[in-house]
Scaffold this motif. Structure first.
Motif, PDB file in Angstrom:
ATOM      1  N   ASN A 297       0.813  -1.223   0.000  1.00 55.60           N
ATOM      2  CA  ASN A 297       0.000   0.000   0.000  1.00 55.60           C
ATOM      3  C   ASN A 297       0.840   1.264   0.000  1.00 55.60           C
ATOM      4  O   ASN A 297       0.323   2.358   0.199  1.00 55.60           O
ATOM      5  N   ALA A 298       2.142   1.133  -0.217  1.00 60.60           N
ATOM      6  CA  ALA A 298       3.019   2.311  -0.216  1.00 60.60           C
ATOM      7  C   ALA A 298       2.800   3.109  -1.496  1.00 60.60           C
ATOM      8  O   ALA A 298       2.956   2.597  -2.605  1.00 60.60           O
ATOM      9  N   LEU A 299       2.433   4.354  -1.346  1.00 57.35           N
ATOM     10  CA  LEU A 299       2.225   5.253  -2.486  1.00 57.35           C
ATOM     11  C   LEU A 299       3.280   6.354  -2.477  1.00 57.35           C
ATOM     12  O   LEU A 299       4.037   6.517  -3.432  1.00 57.35           O
ATOM     13  N   TYR A 300       3.323   7.097  -1.367  1.00 59.65           N
ATOM     14  CA  TYR A 300       4.247   8.230  -1.262  1.00 59.65           C
ATOM     15  C   TYR A 300       5.598   7.786  -0.714  1.00 59.65           C
ATOM     16  O   TYR A 300       5.684   6.924   0.158  1.00 59.65           O
ATOM     17  N   VAL A 301       6.661   8.410  -1.222  1.00 60.49           N
ATOM     18  CA  VAL A 301       7.998   8.147  -0.703  1.00 60.49           C
ATOM     19  C   VAL A 301       8.079   8.552   0.764  1.00 60.49           C
ATOM     20  O   VAL A 301       8.672   7.859   1.589  1.00 60.49           O
TER      21      VAL A 301
END
Length: 398
Positions: A297-301
């Motif tokens: 679910n990682a989208l943003y750095v």
């Protein structure tokens, strides 16, 4: 004139037929025995009809009330049919006239047109500064005098710049309310020239190499969350705007080509941009990836502490700098762009147009043509590596 007894006794026929009541109201009976009310009226010399509802869900008494309401609209030169269409289009919009509700309807409207970083900035400022003061007030009660008092307070407590920003947001929300017929005028327009003018100062920045080295060493020693710590370290390296840094997504990073391809939707300029990765910046991003980026679910750095669906708060890096002992008059996150602009030119002696292009400024050649996003990319990649190496040298010397 119709009666309930008459309507109940009506029987279906081979074709639809109607019985007239009074003032354009009549009831239709279908071959299947369904009954519904309609109203015939004239508007701008044209004959029109409008469906009022089915019987007995809509009673005769209620049908006459609807007819009378439509007659009132016609008397005001409003076409009932068009009014109904307008109401149908806007029926899903919050009917509240409280400023808080209208503000969030406005934010929802803007969310898809703004980049994520800017949206979060505006939402945060409204929630922290504006809504606690006027959120529960009906929008028609917001007078120019009251709003001036609010903005003057923001000007004194926060800054002139923040007061102007909040004035802009409130004005846009009130304009939105007018379009929904929830307000007749925008009192913000009465406040033109009453706030102190915005200062056209440059962002505070560190341009002394020795002091910059001290800052970089302090950043390396900063004891915060790994997300804020790496964002802090990359701020002087990637040279993008703070909002653009926070809005970076893992999908933008091209590990094989050693570059970040930033789409225009997240850029202030709304144009695609390329950030060449250096050995130092790539190492930091790899470290960040091992911490959060590998997750599905990682989208943003740099995700928010509240969850991966939103980016790091605008206050993250700024508060870190304050915790390091630097004041807002000494340096702000945005100031490192000016730092690089100065030292790349005066110390490392790179051409100004190359520097400006890497800073994503509007750069034009001698013929007035805008450079594209990959123009001078090889030179920019070399420059960015030289810049990263120079920052390391400053740390060693301080």
């Amino acid at each position: 004139m119709l009666t309930d007894r008459t309507i109940k006794s009506l029987q279906p026929k081979d074709k639809v037929y109607r019985l007239i009541d009074v003032d354009g109201l009549y009831i239709c009976v279908t071959p299947k025995g369904n009954k519904y009310f309609q109203q015939r009226y004239y508007f701008n010399k044209s004959k029109k009809e409008i469906h009022l509802g089915t019987y007995p869900t809509l009673s005769l008494k209620e049908a006459r009330l609807e007819r009378n309401k439509n007659k009132v609209l016609i008397g005001k030169n409003i076409d009932p049919s068009l009014e109904r269409k307008k109401n149908k289009i806007t029926r899903n919009i919050n009917n509240s006239n409280i400023f808080y509700d209208i503000a969030f309807d406005w934010l929802a409207l803007k969310k898809d047109t703004w980049n994520a970083g800017y949206y979060d900035d505006v939402k945060s400022r409204l929630e922290r500064i504006v809504l606690p003061k006027i959120g529960d007030i009906p929008i028609i009660e917001l007078t120019s005098a009251f709003l001036y008092s609010l903005l003057e307070g923001i000007q004194n407590k926060y800054s002139i710049e923040m007061a102007h920003r909040c004035k802009q947001y409130i004005g846009a929300i009130l304009t939105f309310a007018i379009s929904l017929n929830k307000a007749d005028r925008n009192p913000i327009n009465d406040l033109t020239g009453l706030l102190k003018p915005k200062k056209k100062n440059h962002y505070p920045s560190i341009i002394d190499p020795k002091e910059l080295g001290k800052f970089l060493n302090a950043a390396d020693c900063y004891e915060g969350t790994i997300i804020v710590s790496i964002a802090l370290k990359l701020t002087p390296q990637l040279l993008c705007r703070p909002g653009e840094l926070r809005a970076l997504e893992w999908s933008f990073i091209n590990w094989d080509e050693n570059r970040i391809d930033v789409p225009g939707r997240t850029m202030k300029t709304k144009k695609d941009h390329v950030i060449p990765l250096t050995k130092q910046s790539k190492k930091l991003l790899k470290e960040m990836y091992e911490h959060t980026g590998w997750q599905k679910n990682a989208l943003y750095v740099f995700p928010s502490q509240r969850g991966f669906s939103r980016p790091l708060s605008e206050n993250g890096v700024r508060i870190a700098i304050r915790n390091m002992g630097y004041t807002k008059d000494q340096v702000v996150p945005h100031g490192f762009r000016a730092t690089a602009r100065t030292l790349l030119d005066e110390v490392l002696e790179y051409p100004v147009e190359i520097i400006e292009q890497q800073l994503a400024h509007n750069v034009r050649d001698m013929h007035g043509r805008a450079y594209n996003r990959t123009k001078h990319l090889k030179q920019r990649a070399v420059m960015m590596q030289k810049w990263a190496d120079y920052l390391d040298q400053l740390k060693d010397k301080s």
